[in-house]
Scaffold this motif. Sequence first.
Motif, short mmCIF file in Angstrom:
data_model
loop_
_atom_site.label_atom_id
_atom_site.label_comp_id
_atom_site.label_asym_id
_atom_site.label_seq_id
_atom_site.Cartn_x
_atom_site.Cartn_y
_atom_site.Cartn_z
N PRO A 63 0.72 -1.17 0.01
CA PRO A 63 0.04 0.04 -0.17
C PRO A 63 0.74 1.33 -0.09
CG PRO A 63 -0.93 -1.69 1.50
CD PRO A 63 0.41 -2.25 1.06
N GLY A 64 0.42 2.23 -1.06
CA GLY A 64 1.21 3.25 -0.93
C GLY A 64 2.49 3.38 -1.79
N GLY A 65 2.61 2.31 -2.29
CA GLY A 65 3.98 1.89 -3.00
C GLY A 65 4.10 2.77 -4.45
N THR A 66 5.20 2.46 -5.19
CA THR A 66 5.41 3.05 -6.43
C THR A 66 5.58 1.96 -7.42
OG1 THR A 66 6.45 5.15 -5.27
CG2 THR A 66 6.75 4.62 -7.54
N ILE A 67 4.86 1.96 -8.42
CA ILE A 67 4.96 1.34 -9.66
C ILE A 67 6.10 1.69 -10.62
CG2 ILE A 67 4.01 0.20 -11.47
CD1 ILE A 67 1.49 0.08 -10.08
N ILE A 68 7.10 0.93 -11.00
CA ILE A 68 8.26 1.41 -11.92
C ILE A 68 8.21 0.65 -13.08
CG2 ILE A 68 10.37 1.79 -12.25
CD1 ILE A 68 10.84 2.71 -9.35
N GLU A 69 8.22 1.30 -14.40
CA GLU A 69 8.20 0.22 -15.47
C GLU A 69 9.06 0.92 -16.59
OE1 GLU A 69 8.48 -2.68 -16.05
OE2 GLU A 69 7.04 -3.64 -17.44
N CYS A 70 9.61 0.51 -17.59
CA CYS A 70 10.03 0.79 -18.72
C CYS A 70 9.03 0.35 -19.95
CB CYS A 70 11.31 0.30 -19.15
SG CYS A 70 11.73 -1.51 -19.15
N THR A 71 8.73 1.41 -20.45
CA THR A 71 7.26 1.09 -21.45
C THR A 71 7.23 1.98 -22.77
OG1 THR A 71 4.85 1.16 -21.37
CG2 THR A 71 6.38 2.85 -20.11
N SER A 72 6.48 1.40 -23.68
CA SER A 72 6.74 2.09 -25.02
C SER A 72 5.32 2.71 -24.87
CB SER A 72 6.67 1.43 -26.05
OG SER A 72 5.47 0.30 -26.00
#
Length: 451
Positions: A63-72
């Motif tokens: 909860p309250g976390g951060t989603i990180i991703e490399c994306t087009s």
Amino acid sequence: MDVKNNILETIGNTPLVRLNKITRELPCAVYAKVEYFNPGNSTKDRMALKMVEVAEAEGKLKPGGTIIECTSGNTGLGLAMAAVIKGYKCIFSTTDKQSQSKMDILKALGAEVIVCPTNVEPEDPRSYYSVAARLAREIPNSFLMNQYDNLANRQAHVETTGPELWRQTDGKITHFVTTAGTGGTITGTAMYLKQMNPDIQIWAIDVFGSLLTKYHRTGEMDMNEVHPYISEGFGEDFIPKNYDMSVIDHFEQVTDRDGAIMARKLAREEALFCGYSSGSVLAGLMQQKDKLKKDDVVVVLLCDHGSRYVAKIYNDQWMAERGFFEVKTFRDVVSARGRKKLITIEPTQSVSEAVELMKKYDIEHIPVVKDGELVGSISESGLFQQVFQNPELKTARIDSVMDAPLPIVAQETAIEKLSTLISKEQGAVLAKDESGHYQIVTKYDVLQALA
């Protein structure tokens, strides 16, 4: 009441639509799985939600976390929607070849977007893969989704896309065709369909500049295959873990140009306003048309919506700057008309001989040649005007009445350019063919080609 609790519940169950015009030369029925009916207008909504749910279940996303991703762009949009509903932050790294509209949409949903250079190795600290990995290490309570190696990606399609296609075709599907990127869509869907019927053919559409095709054929990860390309959303310079190459029967590569042109055809001929990869899927299928039979049931997956490419493939200037328009050339005009021996005349011959040649061959323009060199030209209209004013010119030499030589162009000169070179004074142009012989294109030929 028939309502959804939130937008995430509308993901999936997209329609299957028959294609009627683009595929009319094929012997079988072709259906499009139109994935832009997902709320984020892309098939990536499916795997984005699944990756979030699995990460939550495994305690990796708190909860309250951060989603990180490399994306087009599309995966990021799916993750951003999930983050809004579930209360997470998002930081995405992307490449500088992605459309600005994709980045703007991500920002509209509250995500932070970091733009990275395209033409660097995956291991380069500036690459969008490396930037995302670094952020995940540095930011507390964050999780890198890693769509490439996260097997929840393909599991989403095992659980949803595959079963939907089996149900929608009453189990009659014989071919599934889609682009190859992270590997999740094609592998997951294939895993389910092959389980239901091992004879179903799975065709992956790749782009020139990607190493996936050669890897599938040889098992060799050849970096010499990798070079920059314009197509968006598919092709790779490494092998994501989501791939199981054993469930893919064939890889087919498509050029940047063919994918862009076919996407525009989808809009104009089928009213399906789709993205770049959707055009590439259709282009790749048409390249394999000789492998299809009458009773085949082919499904192509159209990944996303064209609104993200308005400034690119749907922009005439962008297409023209890259030479992507389907333009007819001098070569095309001659091929359509048929190659003919060029009728010429020498400067010492008479006007009356020129008139006879024009009558015999039903032509209006004759180049004047001396010792194999073009030295002038004569036209029916020009001769008529001069002979009308002075009948005695019938016995005169050609070099006394001839005009300047006709313009010489390259065979690849666009027909629009030819139309500017052809004038009242010079009603034709010339170009040398592969055998070194001159061919002529007249004003009439251009009008016929434009009709």
